[in-house]
Design an enzyme around this catalytic site. Structure first.
Site, PDB file in Angstrom:
ATOM      1  N   HIS A 289      59.792  15.600  20.072  1.00 44.56           N
ATOM      2  CA  HIS A 289      60.480  14.635  20.775  1.00 44.56           C
ATOM      3  C   HIS A 289      61.558  14.511  21.010  1.00 44.56           C
ATOM      4  O   HIS A 289      62.525  14.929  19.656  1.00 44.56           O
ATOM      5  CB  HIS A 289      59.886  13.721  19.915  1.00 44.56           C
ATOM      6  CG  HIS A 289      58.197  13.050  19.805  1.00 44.56           C
ATOM      7  ND1 HIS A 289      57.409  13.169  21.047  1.00 44.56           N
ATOM      8  CD2 HIS A 289      57.278  13.245  18.839  1.00 44.56           C
ATOM      9  CE1 HIS A 289      56.647  12.014  20.429  1.00 44.56           C
ATOM     10  NE2 HIS A 289      56.285  13.063  19.254  1.00 44.56           N
TER      11      HIS A 289
ATOM     12  N   CYS B 252      53.675  16.824  21.828  1.00 43.88           N
ATOM     13  CA  CYS B 252      53.106  16.002  20.334  1.00 43.88           C
ATOM     14  C   CYS B 252      51.520  15.951  20.550  1.00 43.88           C
ATOM     15  O   CYS B 252      50.827  17.113  21.190  1.00 43.88           O
ATOM     16  CB  CYS B 252      53.593  14.735  20.376  1.00 43.88           C
ATOM     17  SG  CYS B 252      53.504  14.153  18.726  1.00 43.88           S
TER      18      CYS B 252
END
Length: 484
Positions: free
Chosen positions: A430, A333
């Protein structure tokens, strides 16, 4: 409702354990936390809508303990710190805006309506709702506009069990002091207390319980020992990072820089669970270890600010040296965005800095955009052709030549980028390390044998173990009977 005499007294784990204990008794139980402050967020359903929203990962874990899907109403107000004095405010899963601490205090009045609306929705069809407070009700300077502790408890008429942490010391004074300074209306809501994180012979604390009863008049629902199974649960808040030290040397050392606005660092928990892997969180001011085989740059709530601090710490030089030694690098991310050549923020979404140089390990660039991606996804590893599951919570769009070597396919679309030599990759996904087969193949590519074959199952078993311990040391029947 469990409230604490301070932050980090163990409320999240206790609520999760009590939720699982209630579930094991056949009760329809739900978690609730009016206000949470954390950059560790999870994706949850928005009932009645097609999209998804954000809640604290603590409530995601507690929903798992209840055996139900998480919804945004389980944590109606989530504060995601972006600076030392300001946070992004997420209400019922959606970003309301940004607020400095002083402005947020004024905003709390209108947020109480959202909290009470969510409270009603969470309770629909439930036999029991277990609520987690935030911080401490003893912060009486915040009481007039409080929505997290006694402000909520008195408004919703929810009885309170106070939690004191004996491991940090001063538990008698903390409970007695909380009783002393609470206003009479708030003190009336407290039905008793729990002593948490006790080490040793519980009988040696009998005089302490007598003293607390003398000062407060509150009954004790039990003394909870140090719950070893809690270490097998996903990390909930960055406070725990201060206690994560390097353990014994293992086959693979994974270094993780502790970014100022680190987010969703529980992505590393499945690696920490591997017996042959040592995960080291490196605080600011310390160099990234030279003997690390893998460096993981985790998510960040403020990519540009954390990228600038990354350089201030000299971690960029450590990273370059790591690459010269043939080391591997993964960015997740915000960490993925940092690995590129540039991060642009033309609309000033993250702050006043509109553009900064990236770390240059991936030939990509990121542009911040106002629309936020928040969703649970099913995916596939491109390198190993294995299934993945996880979630996305991010601002920004990343593109460039290295995206021609994607890390994953998410619902048919390419995600992430990989360097030409295959030793650096970044992704917006994630949770990829929680996929057992992928994690095993990835570790194998680094010369390490993975041995945890069911990480998610291990989390479930940890919740069961904690529930059993709580049932043995607490009067759960008496606490559940408080509900009204």
């Amino acid at each position: 409702m469990l409230q604490g005499t301070g932050s980090d007294v163990g409320k999240t784990v206790l609520v999760a354990g009590l939720c699982r204990a209630a579930l094991r008794r056949g009760l329809k139980v739900r978690p609730f936390k009016p206000q949470n402050m954390s950059n560790n967020a999870a994706v949850a359903d928005i009932p009645g809508e097609a999209g998804s929203g954000e809640i604290g990962r603590g409530q995601w874990l507690q929903a798992l303990a209840c055996g139900v899907a998480p919804t945004v109403h389980m944590n109606p107000v989530l504060l995601k710190p972006q600076t030392d004095i300001g946070s992004q405010v997420v209400v019922q899963g959606k970003v309301l805006g940004e607020a400095r601490a002083r402005d947020y205090q004024a905003l709390k009045g209108q947020l109480m309506d959202a909290v009470m609306q969510s409270w009603a929705k969470v309770g629909e069809g439930a036999d029991l709702v277990i609520v987690e407070g935030a911080g401490s009700p003893a912060e009486i300077n915040l009481r007039p506009r409080d929505i997290a502790n006694m402000g909520f408890a008195t408004r919703a008429n929810v009885p309170v069990v106070m939690v004191g942490d004996i491991d940090r010391g001063g538990v008698i004074a903390s409970l007695a002091g909380t009783h002393l300074i609470l206003p009479e209306e708030d003190r009336h809501m407290v039905a008793g207390y729990i002593i948490n994180k006790f080490r040793g012979d519980v009988s040696l604390f009998s005089e302490g319980i007598e003293a607390i009863g003398k000062f407060t008049g509150w009954p004790c629902f039990g003394v909870v020992p140090w719950l070893k199974a809690a270490s097998r649960l996903p990390s909930e808040d960055s406070v725990v990072l201060e206690r994560l030290a390097a353990g014994e040397a293992r086959a693979l050392k994974v270094a993780v820089p502790m970014l100022s606005r680190i987010a969703n660092f529980d992505d590393l928990d499945p690696l920490r669970a591997e017996p042959q892997v040592e995960v080291v969180f490196v605080p600011p001011g310390q160099a990234l270890p030279e003997d690390a085989g893998l460096i993981v740059i985790p998510g960040s709530k403020s990519t540009i600010a954390d990228l600038m601090r990354f350089r201030e710490n000299g971690w960029d030089r450590d990273l370059e040296a790591h690459r010269r030694r043939g080391g591997h690098v993964v960015g997740i991310c915000g960490g993925y965005q940092m690995l590129g050549n540039k991060v642009r923020d033309p609309d000033g979404i993250e702050g006043s800095v509109r553009e900064t140089e990236g770390l240059g390990l991936l030939d990509v660039e990121t542009v911040m955009e106002p629309e936020k991606t928040v969703r649970n996804v099913s995916a596939r590893s491109v390198a190993f052709s294995l299934p993945l599951e996880g979630y996305e919570i991010h601002l920004g769009r990343t593109a460039g030549p290295d995206c021609s070597r994607p890390v994953a396919e998410i619902e048919g679309l390419a995600d992430g980028a990989t360097s030409a030599d295959g030793k650096v990759f970044g992704t917006y996904l994630h949770g990829l390390f929680a996929a057992d087969r992928f994690r095993a193949r990835f570790l194998e590519s680094l010369g390490v044998k993975g041995s945890v074959s069911d990480y998610r199952g291990e989390v479930e078993r940890a919740l069961d173990d904690i529930a059993e311990e709580l049932e043995a040391c607490l009067d759960c029947d008496a606490m559940f009977a408080l509900a009204r």
